[in-house]
Design a protein around this motif. Sequence first.
Motif, mmCIF file in Angstrom:
data_model
loop_
_atom_site.group_PDB
_atom_site.id
_atom_site.type_symbol
_atom_site.label_atom_id
_atom_site.label_comp_id
_atom_site.label_asym_id
_atom_site.label_seq_id
_atom_site.Cartn_x
_atom_site.Cartn_y
_atom_site.Cartn_z
ATOM 1 N N GLY A 44 51.657 18.671 -32.648
ATOM 2 C CA GLY A 44 50.516 19.048 -31.823
ATOM 3 C C GLY A 44 50.042 17.903 -30.942
ATOM 4 O O GLY A 44 49.330 18.125 -29.973
ATOM 5 N N LEU A 47 49.777 33.869 -31.827
ATOM 6 C CA LEU A 47 48.347 33.577 -31.812
ATOM 7 C C LEU A 47 47.673 34.301 -32.961
ATOM 8 O O LEU A 47 48.026 35.425 -33.304
ATOM 9 C CB LEU A 47 47.729 34.034 -30.488
ATOM 10 C CG LEU A 47 48.187 33.263 -29.251
ATOM 11 C CD1 LEU A 47 47.703 33.948 -27.992
ATOM 12 C CD2 LEU A 47 47.685 31.835 -29.300
ATOM 13 N N ARG A 61 38.691 28.817 -30.132
ATOM 14 C CA ARG A 61 38.865 28.240 -31.453
ATOM 15 C C ARG A 61 40.273 27.712 -31.639
ATOM 16 O O ARG A 61 40.491 26.615 -32.147
ATOM 17 C CB ARG A 61 38.566 29.321 -32.502
ATOM 18 C CG ARG A 61 38.321 28.801 -33.886
ATOM 19 C CD ARG A 61 37.171 27.865 -33.814
ATOM 20 N NE ARG A 61 36.895 27.194 -35.066
ATOM 21 C CZ ARG A 61 36.160 27.728 -36.032
ATOM 22 N NH1 ARG A 61 35.668 28.923 -35.909
ATOM 23 N NH2 ARG A 61 35.919 27.053 -37.128
ATOM 24 N N GLN A 62 41.240 28.484 -31.177
ATOM 25 C CA GLN A 62 42.628 28.114 -31.423
ATOM 26 C C GLN A 62 43.062 26.944 -30.558
ATOM 27 O O GLN A 62 43.977 26.207 -30.918
ATOM 28 C CB GLN A 62 43.544 29.325 -31.201
ATOM 29 C CG GLN A 62 43.171 30.468 -32.134
ATOM 30 C CD GLN A 62 44.169 31.599 -32.122
ATOM 31 O OE1 GLN A 62 45.353 31.383 -32.279
ATOM 32 N NE2 GLN A 62 43.691 32.828 -31.923
ATOM 33 N N LEU A 63 42.414 26.791 -29.393
ATOM 34 C CA LEU A 63 42.739 25.647 -28.543
ATOM 35 C C LEU A 63 41.995 24.405 -29.011
ATOM 36 O O LEU A 63 42.563 23.336 -29.160
ATOM 37 C CB LEU A 63 42.357 25.948 -27.090
ATOM 38 C CG LEU A 63 43.251 26.912 -26.322
ATOM 39 C CD1 LEU A 63 42.562 27.329 -25.031
ATOM 40 C CD2 LEU A 63 44.599 26.281 -26.016
ATOM 41 N N ARG A 87 41.092 28.597 -42.545
ATOM 42 C CA ARG A 87 40.743 29.176 -41.261
ATOM 43 C C ARG A 87 41.745 30.228 -40.808
ATOM 44 O O ARG A 87 41.374 31.271 -40.301
ATOM 45 C CB ARG A 87 40.635 28.072 -40.208
ATOM 46 C CG ARG A 87 40.169 28.600 -38.863
ATOM 47 C CD ARG A 87 40.068 27.504 -37.840
ATOM 48 N NE ARG A 87 39.001 26.559 -38.166
ATOM 49 C CZ ARG A 87 38.864 25.381 -37.554
ATOM 50 N NH1 ARG A 87 39.714 25.020 -36.620
ATOM 51 N NH2 ARG A 87 37.879 24.581 -37.882
ATOM 52 N N GLU A 115 40.632 23.552 -31.793
ATOM 53 C CA GLU A 115 40.816 22.961 -33.119
ATOM 54 C C GLU A 115 41.827 21.820 -33.078
ATOM 55 O O GLU A 115 41.746 20.894 -33.881
ATOM 56 C CB GLU A 115 41.224 24.018 -34.154
ATOM 57 C CG GLU A 115 42.581 24.629 -33.932
ATOM 58 C CD GLU A 115 42.916 25.676 -35.004
ATOM 59 O OE1 GLU A 115 42.115 25.842 -35.932
ATOM 60 O OE2 GLU A 115 43.969 26.315 -34.896
ATOM 61 N N VAL A 116 42.758 21.873 -32.111
ATOM 62 C CA VAL A 116 43.727 20.782 -32.004
ATOM 63 C C VAL A 116 43.002 19.477 -31.675
ATOM 64 O O VAL A 116 43.226 18.441 -32.301
ATOM 65 C CB VAL A 116 44.779 21.103 -30.919
ATOM 66 C CG1 VAL A 116 45.809 19.984 -30.822
ATOM 67 C CG2 VAL A 116 45.450 22.428 -31.207
ATOM 68 N N LEU A 167 40.973 34.902 -34.461
ATOM 69 C CA LEU A 167 40.201 33.779 -33.935
ATOM 70 C C LEU A 167 40.174 33.839 -32.412
ATOM 71 O O LEU A 167 41.127 34.298 -31.777
ATOM 72 C CB LEU A 167 40.833 32.454 -34.379
ATOM 73 C CG LEU A 167 40.932 32.236 -35.900
ATOM 74 C CD1 LEU A 167 41.676 30.948 -36.194
ATOM 75 C CD2 LEU A 167 39.560 32.207 -36.548
ATOM 76 N N MET A 183 48.072 25.696 -25.490
ATOM 77 C CA MET A 183 47.826 25.212 -26.834
ATOM 78 C C MET A 183 48.808 24.095 -27.182
ATOM 79 O O MET A 183 48.460 23.131 -27.855
ATOM 80 C CB MET A 183 48.011 26.375 -27.804
ATOM 81 C CG MET A 183 47.095 26.372 -28.976
ATOM 82 S SD MET A 183 46.992 28.031 -29.641
ATOM 83 C CE MET A 183 48.557 28.187 -30.416
ATOM 84 N N ALA A 223 52.511 23.955 -36.582
ATOM 85 C CA ALA A 223 53.057 23.198 -35.452
ATOM 86 C C ALA A 223 51.971 22.415 -34.739
ATOM 87 O O ALA A 223 52.247 21.448 -34.041
ATOM 88 C CB ALA A 223 53.767 24.140 -34.488
ATOM 89 N N LYS A 224 50.726 22.860 -34.897
ATOM 90 C CA LYS A 224 49.622 22.138 -34.272
ATOM 91 C C LYS A 224 49.232 20.914 -35.094
ATOM 92 O O LYS A 224 48.322 20.184 -34.723
ATOM 93 C CB LYS A 224 48.402 23.056 -34.125
ATOM 94 C CG LYS A 224 48.578 24.080 -33.000
ATOM 95 C CD LYS A 224 47.258 24.698 -32.588
ATOM 96 C CE LYS A 224 46.941 25.942 -33.375
ATOM 97 N NZ LYS A 224 45.770 26.660 -32.829
ATOM 98 N N TYR A 253 40.519 18.451 -34.586
ATOM 99 C CA TYR A 253 41.132 17.883 -35.777
ATOM 100 C C TYR A 253 41.786 16.528 -35.481
ATOM 101 O O TYR A 253 41.606 15.575 -36.212
ATOM 102 C CB TYR A 253 42.158 18.850 -36.373
ATOM 103 C CG TYR A 253 42.866 18.235 -37.544
ATOM 104 C CD1 TYR A 253 42.169 17.988 -38.723
ATOM 105 C CD2 TYR A 253 44.199 17.835 -37.450
ATOM 106 C CE1 TYR A 253 42.791 17.370 -39.795
ATOM 107 C CE2 TYR A 253 44.820 17.217 -38.517
ATOM 108 C CZ TYR A 253 44.119 16.987 -39.688
ATOM 109 O OH TYR A 253 44.721 16.378 -40.742
#
Lengths: 277, 315, 340
Positions: free
Chosen positions: C99, C113, C121-123, B230, C125-126, C117, C177, B219-220, C129
């Motif tokens: 996203g 979540l 990292r999870q925030l 990852r 990376e959006v 990680l 996120m 979804a991201k 990327y």
Amino acid sequence: MAGGYWRRVGANRTAVAGLAVLTAIVLLALAGPWISQHAIDDIFWDRINAPPDVAAGFYFGTDVNGRDLFARTLEGARVSLMVGVSASLISLVIGVAWGATAGYLGGRVDALMMRLVDILYSLPFVFFVILLTIYAGRSLATIFVTIGAVIWLDMARIVRGQTLTLKHREFVEAARSLGASDPRILLRHIIPNLWGPVIISMLLVIPDAILTESFLSFLGLGVQEPHTSWGVLIGDGAQNMMEAPWSLLFPGGFLAATLLAFNFAGDGLRDALDHRS
Amino acid sequence: MISRADAMISIVIKRVAGAIPTLFAIVTLTFLMMRLTPGGPFDRGHAVSPEVQANLMRAYHLDEPLTAQYLRYLKDLAHGDFGPSFTNKDFTVTQLIRQGFPVSLQLGLSAMALALVIGLALGTYGALHRNRPSDHAVVAFSLVGTIVPNFVMAPLLTLLFGVTLRWLPAGGWGDGHQLSYKILPVIALALPRISSIARLSRTSMIEALQMPYIRTARAKGLPRRLILLRHASRAAILPVVSYLGPATAGIITGSIIIEQVFSIPGIGRYFVDAAINRDYTLVSGVVVFYGTIIVIFNLIVDILYGVLDPRVGKR
Amino acid sequence: MSGDHQDPRDQSEPMLRVTSLSTVFPSPAGTVAAVDGVSFSLSAGQTLGIVGESGSGKSLTLYSIMGLQPDTARVEGSILFEGRELLGLRDRDLNRLRGQRIALVFQDPMTALNPYLTIERQLSEVLQYHRGVSRSEARAGALEALRRVHIPEPERQLDRYPHQLSGGMRQRVVIAMAMIGGPALLLADEPTTALDVTIQAEILDLLAEQRDGGTAILLVTHDLGVVARLCDRVIVMYAGRVLEEGDTGQVFGRPLHPYTEALLAAVPRLDEDAPPAGRAIEGQPPDPLALPDGCAFWPRCSRVMPACRRDRPDLVVRSDGRAVACHAVAPDPLASEDRP
């Protein structure tokens, strides 16, 4: 329901195939002395490393000493299966006693007993088998006793788990309230109800025992002449494979087929039993 | 709130403390087998006079009480002294182990590395092509590879590639630097581990890809490759990490067979010869040595697991 | 109405227009439509709620919009987002929207979540990327995103792992996120279901803040209270189809469809003129593999008529902007005065 259980086993095609192959191998092994055209130790000087010759009765050819490989492979089957079954029976006795006691008593005793199992589990047990066979000598009996003495760990774990669930069932509570003693409850009420998972774990332990025996015999540390087993035959065959590849392929194929069949049958029966509970 | 570093240190301490009983179990079991079996090492096959017998007993401290012998044994082991070899009179057990170990180590580590690379690749490939013919091929391969034992597979490989096709040497170790001699033994030793790792990682990757957080990652708008590397890889690799302990034991056991089949001068060969010749001290020494290696490796694996999974060791 | 555009429809075109959306699964007995001809639209700054029992297809509708339906499903119809058809878009093109323009908030913050990680990292990376920003810029962005969802001590939370946060905190992280890319449309799947009541209210306030910031929200829930608090309009779904649609106030104040009535009656209420206790709707939601003929709801309906068992009622739009699919609802009294 037992009927439903066997119907589910029947529905599992790989389990049926496994059981069928096992039955065939057991029957072949038992019938060996009658269906072989030659004795296991007859030496045919004119047929050293001869390829299979069906007309003359050498279905699997001969080995480096001119002996009939068909007869010897079936003799090997008898010995390997016997070691497998005997060793797992020994592991059954130790494992059931240990696991049922630990599971039934619970608490600290259980923790201590199972911790010991964990420790033993992490040891390279094949080495201890080898060490044991050195000290105890290399007779068939020591081989299955030593193998049985080291492969009971799985059995103990399974039995303990099952005992924990049985412990609080009504009939056990009832026996306890009637004043039955602990050993009596264990022997009369717990252990007789363990057969299902125990039979399945036998199907997993037997190939383990066969594998260990073959491993030892392959290295020359297991079954000794004049006895033979698949491991001995595979070891000889490996030495001799350039001249007579069949002397490796037949016993190796039988061993692999047996292990696969046990695996399929064990998995199938376990699925069917899991389904039930 | 404990910091992550503190948590790691406490994990390490706990694991080391947990490994000590296992080490003791190995040493004690070996010692007891050596000393308590009826007969003793000099009885069978040797006709010696009582005086020689007594001298031998004294030379090997067999005349002392058991506890004294045990303490001496522990003390010697702590110094890396496994005692003299019973059959190779000119060598100590430590010398023989030191001679064979580099070869065995190279063989074992190469097989482990190969098993990890190929096993993970096959397992991931199977998981990503689930239920397609190529996935069925992976499953069938790993089933056969797990079940057909080393001592059948290794001679078969030699027969095929060494004897029939003549692509590779059928045995020996060359001068220790020739790659061609190492290919077959390493593959034969790695094969069961490749199969197990492929099987494990396929299952765990399929499970990981079904986790809700993978959908979050999709979804991201993250690309497939990044999601795999990852987000899914961590959960998928943990069961493989736990398997590394048993895999080490399997590689050590397997190396005995492989060294025998390919005539490789490693510890495994000494071990089998010693077992056939009833060289008690050498056999016991190798058992303790390999047991220790397995315990240490399990320890490293446990700690590695703690590093990879942040939830391990949480308060 | 008078603008630079040649086609006046352009200006009134909503941000999201879903037309005849169906999500179909293959099954041994032919295909099964888990979402069956759903249509609705949503404009910037609006909030639309989709309610229904579990299995009504409401969550699947949400996932289908984002192309996150299960692999075996096939999606049909049309999903126009900012004038662009999403159906049939390649994953690569869809990923540019996911996203960034459209974001998703999941039901269970525990599992949404990645446990391995860190929050950072999870925030980040959006941002890394999609925008190609540096690690430190991404960290700053992540920090800012945590601040916007009112997480205490945001710097410290960045380096923590999900299991170290409470459920409410985790859901804030999930919202942070979703919002970090500055989406125009936020899809939320039962965002409060897994949380305590007090935390539910906080999360709803947080979603309301995002709406006030101009983000359109499509919210799926079985909790009518959540819809009442947050949504301008509401859709009632049953067995994959829309049974009723309208302004939240109208639908909840004067429900037209017997199912909506039943849903509302089943809500425990605190105000005094309502029945003392909520009662559950009788019967079970239908098996999607064996839907009854006619209206899917008739076996449980209190106002069932012979036609209900025979013909499936169409969704009819009334003059007041409400729509309902029911044989038992009287024809629109104002229909004659209005254009069709």
